[in-house]
Design a protein around this motif. Structure first.
Motif, PDB file in Angstrom:
ATOM      1  N   ARG A   1     -39.386 -32.316  28.590  1.00  0.00           N
ATOM      2  CA  ARG A   1     -38.838 -31.848  28.867  1.00  0.00           C
ATOM      3  C   ARG A   1     -37.355 -31.694  28.801  1.00  0.00           C
ATOM      4  O   ARG A   1     -36.575 -33.301  28.810  1.00  0.00           O
ATOM      5  N   TRP A   2     -36.522 -31.088  28.659  1.00  0.00           N
ATOM      6  CA  TRP A   2     -35.291 -31.343  28.101  1.00  0.00           C
ATOM      7  C   TRP A   2     -34.276 -30.214  29.478  1.00  0.00           C
ATOM      8  O   TRP A   2     -34.474 -29.780  29.926  1.00  0.00           O
ATOM      9  N   ARG A   3     -32.693 -31.436  29.506  1.00  0.00           N
ATOM     10  CA  ARG A   3     -31.938 -30.935  30.081  1.00  0.00           C
ATOM     11  C   ARG A   3     -30.207 -30.910  29.687  1.00  0.00           C
ATOM     12  O   ARG A   3     -30.380 -32.305  28.531  1.00  0.00           O
ATOM     13  N   ALA A   4     -29.744 -30.029  29.698  1.00  0.00           N
ATOM     14  CA  ALA A   4     -27.904 -30.708  29.568  1.00  0.00           C
ATOM     15  C   ALA A   4     -27.075 -30.987  30.935  1.00  0.00           C
ATOM     16  O   ALA A   4     -26.801 -30.183  31.031  1.00  0.00           O
ATOM     17  N   ASN A   5     -26.794 -32.096  31.099  1.00  0.00           N
ATOM     18  CA  ASN A   5     -25.465 -32.491  31.389  1.00  0.00           C
ATOM     19  C   ASN A   5     -24.709 -31.667  31.438  1.00  0.00           C
ATOM     20  O   ASN A   5     -23.614 -32.210  32.257  1.00  0.00           O
ATOM     21  N   ARG A   6     -24.308 -31.523  30.380  1.00  0.00           N
ATOM     22  CA  ARG A   6     -23.160 -30.698  30.412  1.00  0.00           C
ATOM     23  C   ARG A   6     -22.876 -29.190  29.741  1.00  0.00           C
ATOM     24  O   ARG A   6     -23.968 -29.302  28.595  1.00  0.00           O
TER      25      ARG A   6
ATOM     26  N   VAL B   1     -12.858 -24.704  35.133  1.00  0.00           N
ATOM     27  CA  VAL B   1     -12.294 -23.172  34.255  1.00  0.00           C
ATOM     28  C   VAL B   1     -11.792 -23.351  33.755  1.00  0.00           C
ATOM     29  O   VAL B   1     -10.350 -23.896  34.376  1.00  0.00           O
ATOM     30  N   ILE B   2     -11.216 -22.935  32.352  1.00  0.00           N
ATOM     31  CA  ILE B   2      -9.613 -22.722  31.634  1.00  0.00           C
ATOM     32  C   ILE B   2      -8.866 -21.704  31.070  1.00  0.00           C
ATOM     33  O   ILE B   2     -10.121 -20.817  30.220  1.00  0.00           O
ATOM     34  N   GLN B   3      -7.894 -20.262  31.819  1.00  0.00           N
ATOM     35  CA  GLN B   3      -8.584 -19.189  31.502  1.00  0.00           C
ATOM     36  C   GLN B   3      -7.005 -19.121  30.633  1.00  0.00           C
ATOM     37  O   GLN B   3      -6.085 -19.042  31.792  1.00  0.00           O
TER      38      GLN B   3
ATOM     39  N   GLU C   1     -36.820 -26.603  41.459  1.00  0.00           N
ATOM     40  CA  GLU C   1     -35.325 -27.563  40.702  1.00  0.00           C
ATOM     41  C   GLU C   1     -33.704 -27.256  41.933  1.00  0.00           C
ATOM     42  O   GLU C   1     -33.538 -26.152  42.169  1.00  0.00           O
ATOM     43  N   GLN C   2     -33.239 -28.739  41.614  1.00  0.00           N
ATOM     44  CA  GLN C   2     -32.439 -28.387  42.958  1.00  0.00           C
ATOM     45  C   GLN C   2     -30.307 -29.058  41.764  1.00  0.00           C
ATOM     46  O   GLN C   2     -31.035 -30.466  41.828  1.00  0.00           O
ATOM     47  N   GLU C   3     -29.683 -28.447  41.564  1.00  0.00           N
ATOM     48  CA  GLU C   3     -28.263 -29.632  40.616  1.00  0.00           C
ATOM     49  C   GLU C   3     -27.687 -28.968  41.703  1.00  0.00           C
ATOM     50  O   GLU C   3     -27.125 -28.003  42.519  1.00  0.00           O
ATOM     51  N   LEU C   4     -26.346 -30.168  41.888  1.00  0.00           N
ATOM     52  CA  LEU C   4     -25.404 -29.994  42.327  1.00  0.00           C
ATOM     53  C   LEU C   4     -24.288 -29.593  41.088  1.00  0.00           C
ATOM     54  O   LEU C   4     -23.717 -30.883  40.305  1.00  0.00           O
TER      55      LEU C   4
ATOM     56  N   THR D   1     -16.752 -25.254  31.329  1.00  0.00           N
ATOM     57  CA  THR D   1     -17.995 -25.962  31.910  1.00  0.00           C
ATOM     58  C   THR D   1     -18.620 -26.409  32.967  1.00  0.00           C
ATOM     59  O   THR D   1     -17.566 -26.861  33.953  1.00  0.00           O
ATOM     60  N   LEU D   2     -19.648 -26.643  33.288  1.00  0.00           N
ATOM     61  CA  LEU D   2     -20.677 -26.661  33.973  1.00  0.00           C
ATOM     62  C   LEU D   2     -21.365 -27.889  33.901  1.00  0.00           C
ATOM     63  O   LEU D   2     -21.807 -28.864  32.443  1.00  0.00           O
ATOM     64  N   ILE D   3     -20.492 -29.678  35.068  1.00  0.00           N
ATOM     65  CA  ILE D   3     -20.973 -30.507  34.363  1.00  0.00           C
ATOM     66  C   ILE D   3     -21.967 -30.918  36.237  1.00  0.00           C
ATOM     67  O   ILE D   3     -21.839 -30.807  36.919  1.00  0.00           O
TER      68      ILE D   3
END
Length: 259
Positions: A210-215, A48-50, A40-43, A228-230
């Motif tokens: 098969r599940w995936r979260a896009n966020r 980030v909020i600190q 699997e490959q994702e971009l 947050t990963l998008i």
């Protein structure tokens, strides 16, 4: 007295069955996650909020290869320019300890991350090295599971590390929806204090089951810092060279246009 003994034995058997069922529910969720996937490959965009302050957005390539004996994960940062050269390589072994290597932009070689250093935060995000590994698979043999609640709308399962399992958390409460897909994970310390919460959002099902979260959002309880990963692009079962999962590859920079 005999009736009490039988009753106690029955309760113990019921509790053991419930624990086995909770374990099976978590195992099934992650079996479905990797169902039919060899690579699997994702971009991914990282926001980030600190302490209430937004940080420069980051872009990373996240690549995974699944095998019978474990998984391999390679992360390469491609934006901003200050993060070029930042990368992570993880080898997860079903029958042994994980191997984790980190490369910082200023380092001339990668360095091994071991022991309690896996509890450190990675790349100025709310994700530790341990959290980053958990995003691709749950090592169910290393945890005990029990139901906290069950219902038609879903269930809550508590996961606690088995003796000998290194973890930065004393307990994780995993919320599953009616389809058995994780929606939220709450992380606690040994005193029962909530440390942070992970949520899987914008779910999709690219193949049956098969599940995936896009966020994916991780929020710290202390000061509401959030990462947050998008997912901008995702590809399954594409050829990924062996070199991509090597320590040497951590020394090579990439761009967001890499294939």
């Amino acid at each position: 007295m005999k009736k009490w003994i039988i009753s106690a034995a029955a309760l113990a058997a019921a509790a053991a069955h419930a624990d086995d069922s909770a374990h099976a529910a978590i195992a099934k969720a992650w079996q479905q996650y990797r169902s039919g996937v060899e690579s699997e490959q994702e971009l991914v965009e990282v926001q980030v909020i600190q302490a209430g302050q937004a940080q420069p957005n980051k872009m990373v390539w996240r690549r995974v290869r699944y095998g019978e004996q474990g998984q391999r994960l390679a992360i390469k940062f491609v934006q901003p320019a200050a993060d070029l050269g930042l990368g992570l390589l993880v080898e997860r072994n079903a029958n042994g300890g994980d191997q984790v290597w980190l490369r910082q932009p200023s380092w001339t070689s990668a360095r091994r991350i071991a022991g309690n250093r896996e509890n450190k935060y990675f790349a100025d995000t709310a994700f530790t090295f341990e959290d980053t590994k958990q995003l691709i698979a749950e090592p169910t043999s290393q945890f005990d599971y029990r139901y906290i609640s069950q219902g038609a709308a879903g269930s809550m399962v508590a996961a606690t590390p088995k003796p000998g399992t290194a973890s930065g958390y004393a307990r994780r409460d995993i919320a599953l929806n009616a389809q058995g897909v994780p929606l939220r994970i709450d992380y606690f310390d040994a005193g029962g204090k909530l440390l942070k919460t992970l949520s899987f959002e914008e779910l999709e099902f690219p193949a049956p089951g098969r599940w995936r979260a896009n966020r994916i959002v991780m929020t710290l309880a202390l000061d509401a810092s959030r990462s947050t990963l998008i997912v901008h692009k995702r590809q399954f079962n594409i050829p990924l060279a062996e070199q991509m999962f090597s320590v040497q590859n951590l020394l090579e920079t990439e761009s967001a246009n890499s294939k």
